[in-house]
Design a protein around this motif. Structure first.
Motif, short mmCIF file in Angstrom:
data_model
loop_
_atom_site.label_atom_id
_atom_site.label_comp_id
_atom_site.label_asym_id
_atom_site.label_seq_id
_atom_site.Cartn_x
_atom_site.Cartn_y
_atom_site.Cartn_z
N VAL A 81 0.85 -1.19 0.00
CA VAL A 81 0.00 0.00 0.00
C VAL A 81 0.89 1.24 0.00
O VAL A 81 2.02 1.21 0.51
CB VAL A 81 -0.95 -0.02 1.22
N GLN A 82 0.38 2.32 -0.57
CA GLN A 82 1.15 3.56 -0.60
C GLN A 82 1.07 4.27 0.75
O GLN A 82 0.10 4.09 1.51
CB GLN A 82 0.60 4.48 -1.69
N PRO A 83 2.07 5.08 1.06
CA PRO A 83 2.00 5.89 2.30
C PRO A 83 0.72 6.70 2.35
O PRO A 83 0.28 7.25 1.34
CB PRO A 83 3.22 6.80 2.18
N GLY A 84 0.10 6.71 3.52
CA GLY A 84 -1.18 7.39 3.69
C GLY A 84 -2.37 6.50 3.45
O GLY A 84 -3.51 6.89 3.74
N GLY A 85 -2.13 5.31 2.95
CA GLY A 85 -3.22 4.39 2.64
C GLY A 85 -3.70 3.62 3.86
O GLY A 85 -3.22 3.83 4.99
N SER A 86 -4.66 2.72 3.62
CA SER A 86 -5.28 1.95 4.70
C SER A 86 -5.31 0.47 4.35
O SER A 86 -5.34 0.10 3.17
CB SER A 86 -6.72 2.43 4.93
N LEU A 87 -5.32 -0.35 5.39
CA LEU A 87 -5.50 -1.79 5.26
C LEU A 87 -6.28 -2.28 6.47
O LEU A 87 -6.19 -1.67 7.55
CB LEU A 87 -4.16 -2.53 5.22
N ARG A 88 -7.00 -3.38 6.30
CA ARG A 88 -7.62 -4.04 7.44
C ARG A 88 -7.11 -5.47 7.51
O ARG A 88 -7.31 -6.25 6.56
CB ARG A 88 -9.14 -4.03 7.34
N LEU A 89 -6.45 -5.78 8.60
CA LEU A 89 -5.97 -7.13 8.83
C LEU A 89 -7.02 -7.92 9.61
O LEU A 89 -7.73 -7.36 10.45
CB LEU A 89 -4.67 -7.13 9.62
N SER A 90 -7.09 -9.21 9.34
CA SER A 90 -7.99 -10.10 10.06
C SER A 90 -7.20 -11.20 10.75
O SER A 90 -6.18 -11.66 10.22
CB SER A 90 -8.98 -10.76 9.09
N CYS A 91 -7.68 -11.59 11.91
CA CYS A 91 -7.09 -12.70 12.67
C CYS A 91 -8.24 -13.64 13.00
O CYS A 91 -9.04 -13.36 13.90
CB CYS A 91 -6.41 -12.17 13.92
N ALA A 92 -8.34 -14.74 12.26
CA ALA A 92 -9.44 -15.68 12.44
C ALA A 92 -9.00 -16.84 13.32
O ALA A 92 -7.90 -17.38 13.14
CB ALA A 92 -9.91 -16.20 11.08
N ALA A 93 -9.85 -17.21 14.25
CA ALA A 93 -9.54 -18.30 15.17
C ALA A 93 -10.24 -19.58 14.73
O ALA A 93 -11.42 -19.55 14.36
CB ALA A 93 -9.98 -17.94 16.58
N TYR A 94 -9.50 -20.68 14.76
CA TYR A 94 -10.05 -21.99 14.41
C TYR A 94 -9.75 -22.95 15.55
O TYR A 94 -8.65 -22.97 16.11
CB TYR A 94 -9.41 -22.51 13.11
#
Length: 123
Positions: free
Chosen positions: A12-25
């Motif tokens: 991603v470029q500087p200033g951008g956004s991301l959403r990380l997920s942590c799924a439990a199994y």
């Protein structure tokens, strides 16, 4: 099989956004505090954020306060890390892990580490 699986990393470029997920199994997320950590090449693993079980109190490293938001959706057995205003210094592999306690700072008390997801912030 008991495990945590991270996803959502990207370039991603500087200033951008991301959403990380942590799924439990294999276990119910409700009973555990979940932490996000990151590790860049040649650096120690550092705590980024944590959300407690039961009351969902949140904790953030100073370096991400005001930019990152941790949340949990127990119905989906998943914890999220919304990352906004990303900087090149945020480039790391991001990991999640669980803790029986209430987001105490001792990293050795976290377990069931996921395999990590790569976040790269670059133009």
């Amino acid at each position: 099989q008991l495990q945590l699986v991270e996803s959502g990393g990207d370039l991603v470029q500087p200033g951008g956004s991301l959403r990380l997920s942590c799924a439990a199994y294999g276990f119910t997320l409700d009973y555990w505090s979940i932490g996000w950590f990151r590790q860049a090449p040649g650096k120690k693993r550092e705590a980024v954020s944590c959300i407690t079980k039961s009351n969902s109190n949140t904790h953030y490293a100073d370096s991400v306060k005001g930019r990152f938001t941790i949340s949990r959706d127990n119905a989906k057995n998943t914890v999220y890390l919304q990352m906004n205003s990303l900087k090149p210094d945020d480039t790391s592999v991001y990991y999640c892990a669980r803790q029986w306690g209430m987001c105490t700072t001792d990293i050795s008390t976290f377990g069931s580490w996921g395999q990590g997801t790569q976040v790269t912030v670059s133009s």
